[in-house]
Design an enzyme around this catalytic site. Structure first.
Site, PDB file in Angstrom:
ATOM      1  CB  VAL A  36      -0.930   0.035   1.231  1.00 59.29           C
ATOM      2  CG1 VAL A  36      -1.806   1.285   1.204  1.00 59.29           C
ATOM      3  CG2 VAL A  36      -1.792  -1.210   1.270  1.00 59.29           C
ATOM      4  CG  ASP A 151       9.294   9.110  -5.791  1.00 62.24           C
ATOM      5  OD1 ASP A 151      10.007   9.596  -4.895  1.00 62.24           O
ATOM      6  OD2 ASP A 151       8.262   8.457  -5.539  1.00 62.24           O
TER       7      ASP A 151
END
Length: 657
Positions: A36, A151
């Protein structure tokens, strides 16, 4: 926590997820939750059409109503789909199902680099380079295709059970020539942000990925991030104002070359860093070649042993713990034995009689003929009912990924005919094998009915068009019309090709490439122009000389002290002797005159003391001895008296007697 306890905890968490066990978009069966994140949840799923395991990245429904997040999510799919590289996690499909927006991606069984660092603390240089190099190869492909990841961090480096290293999560990717409007927001992960991402959030090129890779490499070598703090603001401040320390300061014994590689990648000034991941990869390979086996296998002091590692932090337990699914038959031609048993049992075993009534079979026989007739009647009825309900039907056998000949043979064995044979392009199914069938595998179909086969033609390929002689905008338009994408633009001088026109492409003209692939363009800067030296002259003369050479002129707003008189040109950028393209701009900085400083009084001092004092004040020194001063050692006079001012750098003559 034991492995069993962790497994149960993971199962409990997954069972609460509403998507687990569901069929998303009528195609993807969600089996288990893997991870998640702040933007999406990743599941292990099965593509029921192609019968393969994949990872399903589903955006959180609360974010799916935000157009910015959805656009970024879809951009990831389109960007990665254009990168055919073995070290990039591939994206197969993108779609929506109600409030769910998803990506279907390659499933990598294994763990993340973050899991490895949690378990081991730090890596030997050889292992760190083994991970860094494929990461840089993946980012290099993205950079050469015109994309920046933005990222990079250990969580986005996947290490498969087979040892393959792959880069994932291109959710913040953008084109290098696109300006992203972020309204001042900093995108990325604080510990891995380059200084320019903090100062100018919307402006980032390939060098921000280089910086992040340098931080990741530092972390692999030391087990720690280079900058920490009590809040994200403190970490951001350190990225802006403090250099990344050498890894050997934390892990003594590491080779100097490793310190240099980290310093090069994490330079706070972008211009000092390697210009993209390909350049950094070349440096990393040079460092590996320069190190001895002992240096490559040096064990850092921070490396953790198995007893000291925190196994509870390893997220790789989740997919293994939830790998609970009913095993398929070993032979896909063999039917499910349990299903056959149940179906046969229902046919062979009559239902029990209702309570309170005797079974007809318990009555006394009325004679042999009656018994035979009853048996024949029962058999006839049973066969008839079976034929009406099941006997005239069969199922479409598994044909996916089979060759056309194998598929036809299986259909014939199943008592079915081959209907139409259609052809379609596929990026994922091998050429000449079955992509899909109509009806689909497992569908109920009458005997002797026909099945349509869709056979893969492999990836759709396109020839790179001839773009020589096209202006850049036109070349990009032609590429898009051909089913390709414009990649990275490189400029170079050319005496033959006018400025702004295409010189060459990579891949070369006529090369067959996958549809949607990026093509890099080399564009002419025109003929080189020698830059003249205009320092020391007036602004008017400098402007005229530069314009005559085909260059534009810009005057800097600030002036500087220099040896030249006020108003004259003190500096120029680029400097003289270099090359520029016709139409390039040369920036001129004007002088505000020399800096005037006070002259020290050195009369009566020894020669050595006088020279030292004058030079320390910023002057040059000349000696005048004459005949009387050949053997003297005392200053009797100076050309500018002490206490007066003179231009900094000018010459003061001392007379010696």
């Amino acid at each position: 926590m034991s492995v069993t306890a962790r497994t149960l905890a993971c199962v409990d968490t997954t069972l609460q997820d509403p998507l687990v066990g569901q069929l998303l978009d009528g195609r993807y069966r969600v089996d288990a939750r893997i991870a998640v994140g702040g933007m999406a949840t990743v599941y292990r799923a099965v593509d029921t059409r192609l019968d393969r395991v994949l990872a399903l990245k589903v955006m959180h429904p609360a974010l799916a109503v935000d157009g910015v997040f959805v656009e970024r999510f879809i951009r990831e799919a389109k960007s990665v789909a254009r990168l055919a590289h073995p070290n990039v996690v591939q994206v197969f499909d993108q779609g929506t199902d109600g409030s769910y927006v998803y990506l279907a991606m390659e499933y990598v069984a294994g763990c993340t680099l973050r899991d490895v660092l949690r378990e081991r603390g730090a890596l030997q240089p050889r292992a760190a380079l083994d991970i860094l190099e494929p990461v840089l190869a993946a980012l290099g492909a993205a950079h050469r295709a015109g994309f920046v990841h933005r990222d990079m961090k250990p969580e986005n480096v996947l290490i498969g059970d087979d040892g393959r290293v792959k880069v994932a999560d291109f959710g913040l990717v953008r084109s290098v020539d696109t300006v992203t409007s972020t309204t001042g927001a900093v995108l990325g992960t604080v510990s891995y942000l380059a200084p320019e991402q903090i100062e100018q959030p919307g402006a980032a090129d390939a060098r921000v990925d280089v910086y992040a890779c340098g931080v990741v490499f530092y972390e692999m070598l030391t087990g720690d991030k280079p900058h920490d703090g009590d809040s994200p603001a403190v970490v951001l401040y350190k990225h802006l104002h403090e250099d990344v320390p050498p890894p050997s300061a934390i892990a003594p014994g590491l080779a100097y070359e490793l310190d240099e590689l980290v310093a090069s990648a994490t330079a706070r000034t972008p211009d000092i860093r390697p210009h993209d991941a390909v350049a950094l990869l070349a440096q990393a390979r040079e460092v590996r070649a320069a190190l001895s086996p002992e240096q490559l296998d040096a064990v850092p002091p921070q490396a953790l042993t198995a007893e000291h590692s925190n196994a509870d932090d390893r997220t790789s337990v989740i997919p293994r713990a939830l790998n609970i699914q009913r095993p398929l038959p070993v032979n896909e031609d063999e039917p499910d034995r349990e299903a056959v048993f149940n179906r046969t049992s229902r046919l062979q075993t009559p239902p029990p009689p209702p309570p309170g009534r005797r079974s007809r079979t318990s009555r006394a026989p009325r004679g042999p003929l009656v018994i035979v007739a009853a048996v024949l009647l029962a058999l006839g009825l049973g066969v008839g009912i079976w034929y009406i309900n099941s006997g005239q039907f069969t199922e479409v056998p598994p044909l996916l990924s089979k060759t056309e000949a194998q598929a036809k043979e299986r259909l014939e064995d199943a008592g079915l005919d081959v209907g139409k044979v259609e052809r379609a392009y596929s990026d994922t199914v091998e050429r000449g094998t079955v992509i899909s069938t109509d009806p689909a595998t497992g569908a109920r179909i009458r005997h002797n009915d026909s099945v349509t086969l869709v056979i893969s033609q492999g990836p759709e390929t396109v020839k790179v068009p001839d773009l020589q002689g096209y202006k850049l905008d036109k070349a990009r338009s032609v590429l898009k019309d051909s089913g390709l994408q414009p990649g990275m633009k490189t400029e170079t001088f050319s005496d033959d090709v006018p400025r702004g026109f295409v010189i060459s492409t990579d891949p070369k003209i006529g090369t067959k490439v996958r549809s949607g692939a990026a093509v890099a363009l080399t564009v002419s800067k025109g003929s080189p122009v020698e830059i003249p030296d205009v320092t020391g002259g007036s602004l008017a003369d400098a402007r005229a000389e530069l314009q005559e050479a085909g260059l534009k002129v810009k005057v800097a707003s600030a002036r500087v002290n220099s040896e030249f008189d006020a108003g004259q040109v003190a500096r120029q950028s680029p400097a003289d002797g270099g090359q520029a393209a016709e139409g390039d701009t040369v920036t001129l900085t004007l002088s505000k005159g020399p800096e005037m400083i006070e002259v020290p009084d050195v009369v009566g001092d020894s020669v050595d003391d006088a020279k030292a004092e004058l030079e320390a004040a910023g002057f040059q020194v000349d000696e005048d001895r004459g005949l009387l001063g050949l053997f003297g050692d005392t200053v009797k006079k100076q050309s500018v008296d002490g206490g007066e001012t003179a231009p900094k750098g000018s010459t003061i003559t001392i007379t010696i007697r």
